[in-house]
Design a protein around this motif. Structure first.
Motif, PDB file in Angstrom:
ATOM      1  N   MET A   1      22.035  -6.036  18.178  1.00 22.49           N
ATOM      2  CA  MET A   1      21.986  -6.387  16.772  1.00 22.49           C
ATOM      3  C   MET A   1      21.067  -5.418  16.040  1.00 22.49           C
ATOM      4  O   MET A   1      19.922  -5.199  16.432  1.00 22.49           O
ATOM      5  CB  MET A   1      21.472  -7.823  16.637  1.00 22.49           C
ATOM      6  N   LYS A   2      21.568  -4.851  14.967  1.00 21.58           N
ATOM      7  CA  LYS A   2      20.811  -3.870  14.214  1.00 21.58           C
ATOM      8  C   LYS A   2      19.832  -4.561  13.274  1.00 21.58           C
ATOM      9  O   LYS A   2      20.177  -5.506  12.577  1.00 21.58           O
ATOM     10  CB  LYS A   2      21.764  -2.984  13.417  1.00 21.58           C
ATOM     11  N   LYS A   3      18.597  -4.058  13.262  1.00 20.01           N
ATOM     12  CA  LYS A   3      17.553  -4.617  12.409  1.00 20.01           C
ATOM     13  C   LYS A   3      17.749  -4.140  10.970  1.00 20.01           C
ATOM     14  O   LYS A   3      18.039  -2.973  10.719  1.00 20.01           O
ATOM     15  CB  LYS A   3      16.186  -4.167  12.942  1.00 20.01           C
ATOM     16  N   GLU A   4      17.578  -5.069  10.017  1.00 16.99           N
ATOM     17  CA  GLU A   4      17.720  -4.737   8.606  1.00 16.99           C
ATOM     18  C   GLU A   4      16.529  -3.905   8.130  1.00 16.99           C
ATOM     19  O   GLU A   4      15.377  -4.231   8.390  1.00 16.99           O
ATOM     20  CB  GLU A   4      17.802  -6.025   7.791  1.00 16.99           C
ATOM     21  N   ILE A   5      16.821  -2.815   7.435  1.00 18.88           N
ATOM     22  CA  ILE A   5      15.764  -1.969   6.884  1.00 18.88           C
ATOM     23  C   ILE A   5      15.365  -2.527   5.525  1.00 18.88           C
ATOM     24  O   ILE A   5      16.205  -2.757   4.664  1.00 18.88           O
ATOM     25  CB  ILE A   5      16.222  -0.510   6.758  1.00 18.88           C
ATOM     26  N   ARG A   6      14.093  -2.765   5.349  1.00 21.55           N
ATOM     27  CA  ARG A   6      13.554  -3.320   4.102  1.00 21.55           C
ATOM     28  C   ARG A   6      13.064  -2.194   3.189  1.00 21.55           C
ATOM     29  O   ARG A   6      12.540  -1.184   3.656  1.00 21.55           O
ATOM     30  CB  ARG A   6      12.379  -4.247   4.391  1.00 21.55           C
ATOM     31  N   THR A   7      13.204  -2.402   1.892  1.00 28.21           N
ATOM     32  CA  THR A   7      12.668  -1.472   0.899  1.00 28.21           C
ATOM     33  C   THR A   7      11.468  -2.143   0.248  1.00 28.21           C
ATOM     34  O   THR A   7      11.593  -3.213  -0.347  1.00 28.21           O
ATOM     35  CB  THR A   7      13.726  -1.113  -0.162  1.00 28.21           C
ATOM     36  N   ILE A   8      10.323  -1.499   0.395  1.00 25.85           N
ATOM     37  CA  ILE A   8       9.057  -2.052  -0.066  1.00 25.85           C
ATOM     38  C   ILE A   8       8.506  -1.177  -1.189  1.00 25.85           C
ATOM     39  O   ILE A   8       8.413   0.039  -1.051  1.00 25.85           O
ATOM     40  CB  ILE A   8       8.024  -2.110   1.087  1.00 25.85           C
ATOM     41  N   GLY A   9       8.130  -1.809  -2.287  1.00 26.47           N
ATOM     42  CA  GLY A   9       7.480  -1.103  -3.378  1.00 26.47           C
ATOM     43  C   GLY A   9       5.975  -1.235  -3.242  1.00 26.47           C
ATOM     44  O   GLY A   9       5.456  -2.336  -3.059  1.00 26.47           O
ATOM     45  N   LEU A  10       5.287  -0.114  -3.285  1.00 25.32           N
ATOM     46  CA  LEU A  10       3.820  -0.127  -3.261  1.00 25.32           C
ATOM     47  C   LEU A  10       3.332   0.234  -4.656  1.00 25.32           C
ATOM     48  O   LEU A  10       3.544   1.357  -5.122  1.00 25.32           O
ATOM     49  CB  LEU A  10       3.274   0.869  -2.244  1.00 25.32           C
ATOM     50  N   TYR A  11       2.708  -0.733  -5.347  1.00 24.78           N
ATOM     51  CA  TYR A  11       2.179  -0.474  -6.675  1.00 24.78           C
ATOM     52  C   TYR A  11       0.697  -0.155  -6.554  1.00 24.78           C
ATOM     53  O   TYR A  11      -0.088  -0.944  -6.037  1.00 24.78           O
ATOM     54  CB  TYR A  11       2.387  -1.650  -7.636  1.00 24.78           C
ATOM     55  N   ILE A  12       0.333   1.025  -7.055  1.00 24.42           N
ATOM     56  CA  ILE A  12      -1.030   1.543  -6.933  1.00 24.42           C
ATOM     57  C   ILE A  12      -1.500   1.936  -8.338  1.00 24.42           C
ATOM     58  O   ILE A  12      -0.775   2.605  -9.067  1.00 24.42           O
ATOM     59  CB  ILE A  12      -1.050   2.766  -5.999  1.00 24.42           C
ATOM     60  N   ARG A  13      -2.722   1.493  -8.681  1.00 21.11           N
ATOM     61  CA  ARG A  13      -3.255   1.842 -10.004  1.00 21.11           C
ATOM     62  C   ARG A  13      -4.760   1.984  -9.956  1.00 21.11           C
ATOM     63  O   ARG A  13      -5.450   1.193  -9.315  1.00 21.11           O
ATOM     64  CB  ARG A  13      -2.907   0.760 -11.035  1.00 21.11           C
ATOM     65  N   VAL A  14      -5.255   3.014 -10.606  1.00 19.38           N
ATOM     66  CA  VAL A  14      -6.681   3.136 -10.911  1.00 19.38           C
ATOM     67  C   VAL A  14      -6.787   3.465 -12.391  1.00 19.38           C
ATOM     68  O   VAL A  14      -5.988   4.213 -12.930  1.00 19.38           O
ATOM     69  CB  VAL A  14      -7.422   4.218 -10.077  1.00 19.38           C
ATOM     70  N   SER A  15      -7.775   2.859 -13.042  1.00 20.31           N
ATOM     71  CA  SER A  15      -7.944   3.130 -14.469  1.00 20.31           C
ATOM     72  C   SER A  15      -9.009   4.196 -14.716  1.00 20.31           C
ATOM     73  O   SER A  15      -8.979   4.859 -15.737  1.00 20.31           O
ATOM     74  CB  SER A  15      -8.291   1.852 -15.228  1.00 20.31           C
ATOM     75  N   THR A  16      -9.940   4.352 -13.774  1.00 18.85           N
ATOM     76  CA  THR A  16     -10.996   5.351 -13.942  1.00 18.85           C
ATOM     77  C   THR A  16     -11.271   6.051 -12.621  1.00 18.85           C
ATOM     78  O   THR A  16     -10.981   5.524 -11.549  1.00 18.85           O
ATOM     79  CB  THR A  16     -12.326   4.714 -14.409  1.00 18.85           C
ATOM     80  N   SER A  17     -11.856   7.233 -12.701  1.00 22.85           N
ATOM     81  CA  SER A  17     -12.214   7.956 -11.479  1.00 22.85           C
ATOM     82  C   SER A  17     -13.344   7.256 -10.731  1.00 22.85           C
ATOM     83  O   SER A  17     -13.488   7.419  -9.524  1.00 22.85           O
ATOM     84  CB  SER A  17     -12.612   9.397 -11.810  1.00 22.85           C
ATOM     85  N   ARG A  18     -14.135   6.439 -11.420  1.00 22.81           N
ATOM     86  CA  ARG A  18     -15.232   5.712 -10.778  1.00 22.81           C
ATOM     87  C   ARG A  18     -14.742   4.665  -9.789  1.00 22.81           C
ATOM     88  O   ARG A  18     -15.472   4.258  -8.907  1.00 22.81           O
ATOM     89  CB  ARG A  18     -16.119   5.024 -11.830  1.00 22.81           C
ATOM     90  N   GLN A  19     -13.506   4.213  -9.960  1.00 25.20           N
ATOM     91  CA  GLN A  19     -13.003   3.178  -9.069  1.00 25.20           C
ATOM     92  C   GLN A  19     -12.950   3.655  -7.620  1.00 25.20           C
ATOM     93  O   GLN A  19     -13.030   2.844  -6.713  1.00 25.20           O
ATOM     94  CB  GLN A  19     -11.636   2.675  -9.528  1.00 25.20           C
ATOM     95  N   ALA A  20     -12.831   4.941  -7.404  1.00 25.52           N
ATOM     96  CA  ALA A  20     -12.824   5.468  -6.039  1.00 25.52           C
ATOM     97  C   ALA A  20     -14.128   5.134  -5.330  1.00 25.52           C
ATOM     98  O   ALA A  20     -14.148   4.910  -4.116  1.00 25.52           O
ATOM     99  CB  ALA A  20     -12.607   6.977  -6.061  1.00 25.52           C
ATOM    100  N   GLU A  21     -15.229   5.061  -6.093  1.00 30.16           N
ATOM    101  CA  GLU A  21     -16.531   4.723  -5.516  1.00 30.16           C
ATOM    102  C   GLU A  21     -16.555   3.302  -4.965  1.00 30.16           C
ATOM    103  O   GLU A  21     -17.342   2.979  -4.093  1.00 30.16           O
ATOM    104  CB  GLU A  21     -17.630   4.865  -6.578  1.00 30.16           C
ATOM    105  N   PHE A  22     -15.709   2.438  -5.481  1.00 28.38           N
ATOM    106  CA  PHE A  22     -15.694   1.032  -5.092  1.00 28.38           C
ATOM    107  C   PHE A  22     -14.530   0.691  -4.160  1.00 28.38           C
ATOM    108  O   PHE A  22     -14.195  -0.467  -3.991  1.00 28.38           O
ATOM    109  CB  PHE A  22     -15.648   0.142  -6.333  1.00 28.38           C
ATOM    110  N   GLY A  23     -13.906   1.713  -3.570  1.00 30.29           N
ATOM    111  CA  GLY A  23     -12.840   1.481  -2.601  1.00 30.29           C
ATOM    112  C   GLY A  23     -11.465   1.309  -3.193  1.00 30.29           C
ATOM    113  O   GLY A  23     -10.549   0.881  -2.514  1.00 30.29           O
ATOM    114  N   PHE A  24     -11.294   1.659  -4.475  1.00 30.67           N
ATOM    115  CA  PHE A  24      -9.994   1.495  -5.115  1.00 30.67           C
ATOM    116  C   PHE A  24      -9.264   2.821  -5.295  1.00 30.67           C
ATOM    117  O   PHE A  24      -8.364   2.910  -6.118  1.00 30.67           O
ATOM    118  CB  PHE A  24     -10.150   0.858  -6.504  1.00 30.67           C
ATOM    119  N   SER A  25      -9.631   3.861  -4.575  1.00 33.41           N
ATOM    120  CA  SER A  25      -9.001   5.154  -4.785  1.00 33.41           C
ATOM    121  C   SER A  25      -7.499   5.054  -4.572  1.00 33.41           C
ATOM    122  O   SER A  25      -7.004   4.193  -3.839  1.00 33.41           O
ATOM    123  CB  SER A  25      -9.583   6.201  -3.834  1.00 33.41           C
ATOM    124  N   LEU A  26      -6.767   5.952  -5.225  1.00 35.02           N
ATOM    125  CA  LEU A  26      -5.319   5.970  -5.049  1.00 35.02           C
ATOM    126  C   LEU A  26      -4.952   6.134  -3.582  1.00 35.02           C
ATOM    127  O   LEU A  26      -4.093   5.424  -3.061  1.00 35.02           O
ATOM    128  CB  LEU A  26      -4.699   7.098  -5.875  1.00 35.02           C
TER     129      LEU A  26
END
Length: 148
Positions: A1-26
């Motif tokens: 039986m063939k496994k179904e391939i899923r399509t997953i959307g990854l939504y990524i957003r940063v509003s400022t460059s400072r967010q990278a300092e807090f672990g939110f980097s792109l």
């Protein structure tokens, strides 16, 4: 039986460059998103990336990648959406609820890496609480900026 391939959307957003300092980097959000998708759905998935860089969560109108992702949701092109935190989606409670309801009503799973999956009783409760906290933080920040 063939496994179904899923399509997953990854939504990524940063509003400022400072967010990278807090672990939110792109790049950090992307890596955790890929790991979560593979953990939940296996290595055989199609990943679609939606990246809004330097964009505030105040309005969904200016976030072109969010809008593109929501068009893919409406077209039935995605099985699930993964984002780092609910606050990446929106800091406005009504916007968050509206977006997640639209995603959920399209039979697409919504998964926050840090807060869990929407659609379960526990996930729904946690999502509503966290959306309220995100809105509170936005309003508090706006009030503090007025005083500066």
């Amino acid at each position: 039986m063939k496994k179904e391939i899923r399509t997953i959307g990854l939504y990524i957003r940063v509003s400022t460059s400072r967010q990278a300092e807090f672990g939110f980097s792109l790049e950090g959000q992307k890596e955790e998103g890929i790991q979560t998708a593979q953990k939940l759905y296996g290595d055989d998935v199609i990943l679609n990336f939606y990246v809004d860089e330097g964009i505030s969560a105040k309005s969904t109108k200016s976030r072109h990648e969010l809008n593109r992702m929501m068009q893919d949701v409406k077209k039935g092109n995605l099985d699930a959406i993964i984002t780092y935190k609910v606050s990446r989606l929106s800091r406005n409670l009504s916007d968050s609820l509206s977006l997640v309801e639209e995603i959920h009503n399209s039979n697409v799973k919504f998964i926050s890496i840090k807060e869990g999956e929407y659609g379960t009783p526990h996930g729904n409760l946690q999502f509503n609480i966290l959306s309220s906290v995100a809105q509170y933080q936005r309003e508090e920040l706006a009030e503090n900026v007025k005083w500066v």
